[in-house]
Design an enzyme around this catalytic site. Structure first.
Site, PDB file in Angstrom:
ATOM      1  N   HIS A  32      22.906 -54.526  45.709  1.00 64.35           N
ATOM      2  CA  HIS A  32      21.499 -54.134  45.763  1.00 64.35           C
ATOM      3  C   HIS A  32      21.271 -53.404  47.088  1.00 64.35           C
ATOM      4  CE1 HIS A  32      17.233 -54.501  44.708  1.00 64.35           C
ATOM      5  NE2 HIS A  32      17.011 -54.757  45.992  1.00 64.35           N
ATOM      6  N   HIS A  45      17.251 -49.672  45.260  1.00 60.78           N
ATOM      7  CA  HIS A  45      15.826 -50.033  45.268  1.00 60.78           C
ATOM      8  C   HIS A  45      15.132 -49.170  46.320  1.00 60.78           C
ATOM      9  CE1 HIS A  45      12.725 -53.442  46.356  1.00 60.78           C
ATOM     10  NE2 HIS A  45      12.154 -52.400  45.810  1.00 60.78           N
ATOM     11  N   MET A  88      12.142 -48.137  48.344  1.00 59.15           N
ATOM     12  CA  MET A  88      10.804 -48.514  48.818  1.00 59.15           C
ATOM     13  C   MET A  88      10.277 -47.339  49.623  1.00 59.15           C
ATOM     14  SD  MET A  88      11.679 -52.433  49.728  1.00 59.15           S
ATOM     15  CE  MET A  88      13.425 -52.127  49.605  1.00 59.15           C
TER      16      MET A  88
HETATM   17  C1  DX5 Z   1      12.888 -56.692  50.649  1.00 57.82           C
HETATM   18  C2  DX5 Z   1      14.084 -56.211  49.883  1.00 57.82           C
HETATM   19  C3  DX5 Z   1      14.988 -57.285  49.459  1.00 57.82           C
HETATM   20  C4  DX5 Z   1      15.554 -58.129  50.590  1.00 57.82           C
HETATM   21  C5  DX5 Z   1      15.609 -59.515  50.055  1.00 57.82           C
HETATM   22  O1  DX5 Z   1      11.905 -55.748  50.667  1.00 57.82           O
HETATM   23  O2  DX5 Z   1      13.708 -55.498  48.725  1.00 57.82           O
HETATM   24  O3  DX5 Z   1      16.045 -56.800  48.630  1.00 57.82           O
HETATM   25  O4  DX5 Z   1      16.834 -57.760  51.020  1.00 57.82           O
HETATM   26  O5  DX5 Z   1      15.975 -60.364  51.070  1.00 57.82           O
HETATM   27  P1  DX5 Z   1      15.921 -61.930  50.932  1.00 57.82           P
HETATM   28  O6  DX5 Z   1      16.824 -62.314  49.810  1.00 57.82           O
HETATM   29  O7  DX5 Z   1      16.389 -62.402  52.259  1.00 57.82           O
HETATM   30  O8  DX5 Z   1      14.493 -62.301  50.659  1.00 57.82           O
HETATM   31 ZN    ZN Z   2      15.275 -54.947  47.199  1.00 52.81          ZN
END
Ligand code: DX5
Ligand code: ZN
Length: 218
Positions: free
Chosen positions: A34, A67, A69
């Site tokens: 991911h 992903h 953002m």
């Molecule tokens: C946060 C990211 C996540 C993050 C999750 O905005 O999209 O993928 O890495 O991290 P954990 O598992 O530590 O909450």
């Molecule tokens: Zn993420």
């Protein structure tokens, strides 16, 4: 019960030793990588971009789950496709006005299309578009940072989304991202989650490989 897929988030990897963390994931039971790309505009943080992901690609032996953002994710479809990514996730909140077009363009570039929802966005906004998407990514924390606390209401969103998916008749995956560990992961799998993203829980574990195995066998 269907096997759950595990997508460790590279955001929590050791960036000074990225290659060795990727090799650890290669050897583990992880299914996908991911990859969290942040722009400092859509979310209040900046992570890494395509030059770093090109190096990830060189060593990764499993599919990339990207992903984004970022605002206007459609501007980067070509770059994501060039990584040979399997899944490109765009935020509903970043392209709600042209979502259908963006999904078509992701498919035309040869990738699967995922639509991501922030915690405050209800799942019913996707009712009409659902048959066109391959995956819905539900954020169980506010996007931008790893290591946050799991928002428990996400469990109800998974259940609601699962029944919407059943109604629409297409096999759409449900992925959940944020605060996932063996405890919250168990609840998520019971509610119908297909893919668990886990960042800090995996990389802070004494043995990340063992932790991935625990998630995989919840
Ligand atoms: C946060 C990211 C996540 C993050 C999750 O905005 O999209 O993928 O890495 O991290 P954990 O598992 O530590 O909450
Ligand atoms: Zn993420």
């Amino acid at each position: 019960m269907k096997e759950v897929l595990i997508a460790p988030s590279l955001l929590s990897a050791d960036f000074s030793n990225l290659k060795s963390d990727i090799e650890m994931l290669n050897a583990s039971e992880a299914d996908w990588y991911h990859c969290d790309v942040m722009d400092g505009v859509f979310v209040p943080n900046i992570s890494f971009g395509f030059p770093v992901l090109e190096h990830v690609r060189k060593h990764a032996r499993k599919p990339l789950d990207v992903h984004l953002m970022i605002v206007k994710p459609e501007k980067f479809i070509r770059e994501v496709a060039a990584l040979d990514a399997m899944m490109m996730n765009v935020h509903y909140e970043a392209c709600r006005d042209n979502l259908e077009e963006v999904i078509d363009a992701i498919h035309a570039a040869g990738m699967k299309a995922g639509v991501t929802l922030c915690p405050e966005t209800p799942v019913n906004v996707l009712r009409d578009i659902l048959p066109r998407v391959d995956m819905v990514l539900l954020m169980s924390v506010h996007p931008g940072f790893g290591g946050q606390k799991f928002i428990v209401e996400t469990i109800d969103k998974v259940r609601e989304l699962k029944s919407m998916i059943r109604e629409c008749g297409k096999d759409v995956l449900i992925e959940v991202d944020g605060g996932v560990n063996t405890e919250t992961g168990k609840l998520l799998v019971e509610a119908g989650t297909d893919v668990l993203v886990a960042g800090s829980a995996v990389f802070k574990a004494t043995s990340p490989e063992k932790y991935i195995h625990e998630l995989k066998t919840l």
